[in-house]
Design a protein around this motif. Structure first.
Motif, PDB file in Angstrom:
ATOM      1  N   ILE B   4       0.944  -1.001  -0.263  1.00 43.09           N
ATOM      2  CA  ILE B   4      -0.203  -0.032   0.168  1.00 43.09           C
ATOM      3  C   ILE B   4       0.607   1.484  -0.162  1.00 43.09           C
ATOM      4  O   ILE B   4       2.030   1.316   0.428  1.00 43.09           O
ATOM      5  N   TYR B  17      -3.346   6.744   6.517  1.00 47.03           N
ATOM      6  CA  TYR B  17      -3.033   5.441   5.425  1.00 47.03           C
ATOM      7  C   TYR B  17      -4.498   5.170   6.045  1.00 47.03           C
ATOM      8  O   TYR B  17      -4.823   4.944   6.776  1.00 47.03           O
ATOM      9  N   PRO B  18      -5.966   5.071   5.185  1.00 46.23           N
ATOM     10  CA  PRO B  18      -5.859   5.869   3.411  1.00 46.23           C
ATOM     11  C   PRO B  18      -5.534   7.445   3.423  1.00 46.23           C
ATOM     12  O   PRO B  18      -5.252   8.153   4.729  1.00 46.23           O
ATOM     13  N   HIS B  20      -5.655  11.483   2.655  1.00 48.26           N
ATOM     14  CA  HIS B  20      -6.851  12.595   3.531  1.00 48.26           C
ATOM     15  C   HIS B  20      -6.214  13.360   2.211  1.00 48.26           C
ATOM     16  O   HIS B  20      -5.297  13.849   2.424  1.00 48.26           O
ATOM     17  N   LEU B  24      -5.067  15.170   9.021  1.00 43.63           N
ATOM     18  CA  LEU B  24      -6.050  14.676   9.920  1.00 43.63           C
ATOM     19  C   LEU B  24      -5.456  15.687  11.258  1.00 43.63           C
ATOM     20  O   LEU B  24      -6.086  15.916  12.049  1.00 43.63           O
ATOM     21  N   VAL B  64      -5.397  -5.157  12.535  1.00 43.52           N
ATOM     22  CA  VAL B  64      -4.755  -4.449  12.512  1.00 43.52           C
ATOM     23  C   VAL B  64      -3.693  -3.919  13.030  1.00 43.52           C
ATOM     24  O   VAL B  64      -3.519  -4.115  13.772  1.00 43.52           O
ATOM     25  N   LYS B  72      -0.552   2.365  10.051  1.00 46.17           N
ATOM     26  CA  LYS B  72      -1.822   1.944  10.574  1.00 46.17           C
ATOM     27  C   LYS B  72      -2.397   0.766   9.171  1.00 46.17           C
ATOM     28  O   LYS B  72      -3.115   2.015   8.538  1.00 46.17           O
ATOM     29  N   ALA B  73      -2.141  -0.214   9.488  1.00 46.13           N
ATOM     30  CA  ALA B  73      -3.723  -0.715   8.170  1.00 46.13           C
ATOM     31  C   ALA B  73      -4.497  -2.213   8.686  1.00 46.13           C
ATOM     32  O   ALA B  73      -3.886  -3.205   9.657  1.00 46.13           O
ATOM     33  N   LEU B  74      -5.351  -2.405   8.189  1.00 43.10           N
ATOM     34  CA  LEU B  74      -6.223  -3.574   8.092  1.00 43.10           C
ATOM     35  C   LEU B  74      -5.708  -4.385   7.431  1.00 43.10           C
ATOM     36  O   LEU B  74      -5.413  -4.600   6.459  1.00 43.10           O
ATOM     37  N   GLY B  75      -5.467  -5.196   8.125  1.00 42.92           N
ATOM     38  CA  GLY B  75      -5.216  -7.021   6.926  1.00 42.92           C
ATOM     39  C   GLY B  75      -5.592  -8.122   7.346  1.00 42.92           C
ATOM     40  O   GLY B  75      -6.418  -8.287   8.044  1.00 42.92           O
ATOM     41  N   GLY B 105      -4.033  -7.172  -1.705  1.00 43.89           N
ATOM     42  CA  GLY B 105      -4.134  -7.094   0.323  1.00 43.89           C
ATOM     43  C   GLY B 105      -3.083  -7.464   1.156  1.00 43.89           C
ATOM     44  O   GLY B 105      -2.322  -8.119   0.702  1.00 43.89           O
TER      45      GLY B 105
END
Ligand SMILES: [Zn+2]
Lengths: 394, 112
Positions: B4, B17-18, B20, B24, B64, B72-75, B105
Motif C-alpha cells: 500500500i 493511511y488511507p 486524505h 488529520l 489492525v 497502521k493498516a487492516l489486513g 491486499g
C-alpha cells in the motif's frame, strides 16, 4: 430557531415481512404517524425518508418520491436521506431543520429498510459496503468484524467481560418481550447463551469475541414521526414532546486511524451538542435509547454519552441501573438487539419509543415519570453519529 | 514487493493511511508518499466466522497492524493463534475476488 414538536409517531412491527415492499412499509408507518397526530386533512409540506440501501436490497431507488405518491401527499417536497445506519437519525435532523428554520410547517419523517429480501451473507455484504473500499472492504471486513476488534480492545482496557456483554442481550430481550413492535420475542438466559458447556451452539461466534447473541438481528421494518411547530401542535391536541437538542459529529472512516480506537469521539461530541442545545445534562435524562447493534456498544455509548464515567458502564449495567425499573433505563424498547435494526428505520424508531415513553403511552415497558429522553443513532462504525434530546413539555 | 501507499505529513510528520486531502493532525496539505516497513505489531484482531457473500471460508482472522514506521493498516492475519502485540511480517496476496477479479491486499505472518 422555532421549537419543533413531535406531534405524531407511528411504527409497524419489525420482523421478516415477505409480503410488504419497502414502500408499503414506509407508507404504513407514515400513515400511522399521521393518524396519531390527528392531522386530518392538513397538508404536509415535506417528506424525508431515511433509508440506507434500497437499491442493493430491493432494486428500487427514489423511494421518497414513491412514498409521497403512495400516501397521496403531492405536491409535498420529498427526498431520501442516506447516512448508513444513521440514515433515520439524519432524516429526523433534516426534518427538524426544515421546521426549526421556518421553511416548513409540517414535515413527515419516515425511516425504513427491507433487508430480508436478500440472504444473510448478502445483507452482510451490503452493510459492509459502507466500509473503506481499499483499506477495509477488500479484506472481507464486516460491521461485526469492526465491532469485534473494538470489543477486544474495550474488554482489555476497561475490564468488560463476556458476562457483561450477555447482560445487555438478556436485558434488552427481556424488554423486547414487553414491546409488540420488537422482532425478537424470546427470553434468554446467561446459561443458554454463555455459561452452559453447549452455549456455543445456541450462540456461535460471529466475529470473535462477539457471538450471535451479541449482534442485532437482520430485520424489515419502518418507523415515522410527524413534526411541526408549537402553534400547530397545540391545535392537534396531542401531548407536546419537543426535539430539544440535536447533535451530529463524524470521525475517521477507518477504525485504525483513530489515535485511541476505544474512544468514540463522534458519540461524545454529538451528545455534548445535543445536551448543550437542550440546556440539560446527562443526569437530567430519565430514559435513553442507545444504538446497541452490538452489545458492547450499549456499554461504551452509555459512557461516551456521559451517563457513566469511562469504564463504569458495565458496572452500572450489572447493578441493574439500566433496567426499566433502574435509575436510568436504557433501551426499554429492547433496543436494536430485540426490536431489530432495519438500518434506515432505527434512528426514527428510537424517537418513536422516546415519544411513547414521554407521553406515558409505553404500556408494560413504561418508564416511571419520564419527561426527558435521549437517543443515539450510530452510523458506520461510529464515523457518523446523531444524538437527540426530547422533552415532554408541561 | 507490491504494497500500500501511505502518506507522511511534511509539516507535522503525522502518518496516514488511507489518503486524505488535509492532514488529520495539523490540516497540512503536503505529504510524502511512503511504504510501510516489512514488519509490525498486531494492535487488535477478530476471528470472523460469518464472512460476507463471496468469501467462502470460516475463521478468517482480520487485524489492525502498526508497522515499525508508524503506518497502521487492516489486513488478513495468517496465523492460527493471534494475540495482541505479536510481531508480524507483511505479505501481498489475493484477499478477495470481486467481479471475477482477484484483488490483492495486505497479509501478515508471525515473525520475530
Ligand atoms: Zn500534519
Amino acid at each position: 430557531m422555532r421549537p419543533v414538536v413531535v406531534a405524531g409517531v407511528g411504527m409497524i412491527p419489525f420482523e421478516r415481512r415477505d409480503e410488504d415492499s419497502l414502500v408499503d412499509m414506509l407508507a404504513m408507518a407514515g400513515w400511522n404517524a399521521m393518524e396519531d397526530a390527528q392531522l386530518g386533512d392538513r397538508s404536509i409540506d415535506a417528506v424525508y425518508v431515511g433509508n440506507m440501501a434500497s437499491g442493493l436490497f430491493n432494486h428500487q431507488e427514489s423511494v421518497a418520491s414513491a412514498l409521497v405518491d403512495r400516501l397521496g401527499l403531492m405536491p409535498a417536497a420529498a427526498e431520501r436521506i442516506e447516512n448508513g445506519p444513521a440514515s433515520g437519525g439524519s432524516a429526523v435532523k433534516n426534518g427538524f431543520l426544515g421546521v426549526a428554520s421556518g421553511f416548513y410547517d409540517i414535515v413527515l419523517v419516515v425511516g425504513g429498510e427491507k433487508m430480508r429480501e436478500v440472504i444473510g451473507p448478502k445483507a452482510t455484504d451490503v452493510v459492509a459496503c459502507m466500509t473503506h473500499p481499499q483499506a477495509e472492504y477488500i479484506y472481507g471486513v464486516t460491521l461485526p468484524a469492526l465491532a469485534g476488534m473494538f470489543t477486544r480492545l474495550y474488554m482489555e482496557k476497561y475490564g468488560v467481560t463476556h458476562e457483561h456483554l450477555a447482560m445487555v442481550a438478556i436485558k434488552n430481550q427481556e424488554n423486547g418481550l414487553l414491546n409488540p413492535y420488537a422482532h425478537i420475542q424470546m427470553k434468554i438466559t446467561m446459561e443458554g447463551i454463555l455459561t452452559h458447556p453447549q452455549a456455543h451452539i445456541n450462540s456461535p461466534i460471529v466475529a470473535d469475541p462477539l457471538r450471535l447473541y451479541d449482534c442485532c438481528p437482520v430485520s424489515d421494518g419502518a418507523a415515522a414521526i410527524l413534526i411541526t411547530t408549537e402553534e400547530i401542535a397545540q391545535k392537534l391536541k396531542r401531548p407536546i414532546v419537543t426535539i430539544a437538542g440535536v447533535g451530529q459529529a463524524t470521525d475517521t472512516h477507518t477504525l485504525q486511524e483513530r489515535s485511541d480506537p476505544t474512544d468514540l469521539r463522534a458519540v461524545r461530541i454529538s451528545s455534548q451538542q445535543a445536551f448543550k442545545m437542550a440546556g440539560l445534562k446527562p443526569k437530567d435524562i430519565h430514559v435513553a435509547e442507545l444504538h446497541d447493534a452490538f452489545t458492547i456498544l450499549e456499554i461504551a455509548e452509555s459512557e461516551h454519552v456521559g451517563f457513566f464515567s469511562k469504564g463504569k458502564g458495565a458496572k452500572a449495567l450489572a447493578d441493574g441501573e439500566t433496567r426499566i425499573d433502574g435509575k436510568l433505563p436504557i433501551n426499554p424498547s429492547g433496543g436494536l438487539k430485540a426490536r431489530g435494526h432495519p438500518v434506515g428505520a432505527t434512528g426514527v424508531a428510537q424517537i418513536v419509543e422516546l415519544v411513547w415513553q414521554l407521553r406515558g403511552e409505553a404500556g408494560e415497558r413504561q418508564v416511571k415519570d419520564a419527561s426527558n429522553g435521549f437517543s443515539l443513532n450510530f452510523g458506520g462504525f461510529g464515523n457518523n453519529v446523531l444524538a437527540f434530546v426530547l422533552r415532554r413539555e408541561a | 514487493m507490491k504494497t500500500i501507499t501511505a502518506y507522511k505529513c511534511k509539516d507535522c510528520g503525522h502518518v496516514m493511511y488511507p489518503h486524505h486531502y488535509r492532514c488529520l493532525n495539523c490540516n497540512g496539505l503536503d505529504f510524502k508518499e511512503i511504504s510501510p516497513t516489512t514488519k509490525g505489531r498486531l494492535l487488535t484482531y477478530t476471528i470472523v466466522d460469518q464472512l460476507p457473500w463471496g468469501i467462502d471460508e470460516r475463521g478468517r482472522v482480520l487485524g489492525v497492524v502498526e508497522f515499525d514506521n508508524g503506518v497502521k493498516a487492516l489486513g488478513v492475519i495468517k496465523t492460527a493463534k493471534p494475540r495482541i502485540g505479536m510481531r508480524l511480517k507483511v505479505g501481498w496476496q489475493p484477499v478477495r475476488v470481486i467481479s471475477g477479479e482477484k484483488v490483492y491486499g495486505l497479509t501478515f505472518r508471525k515473525t520475530k
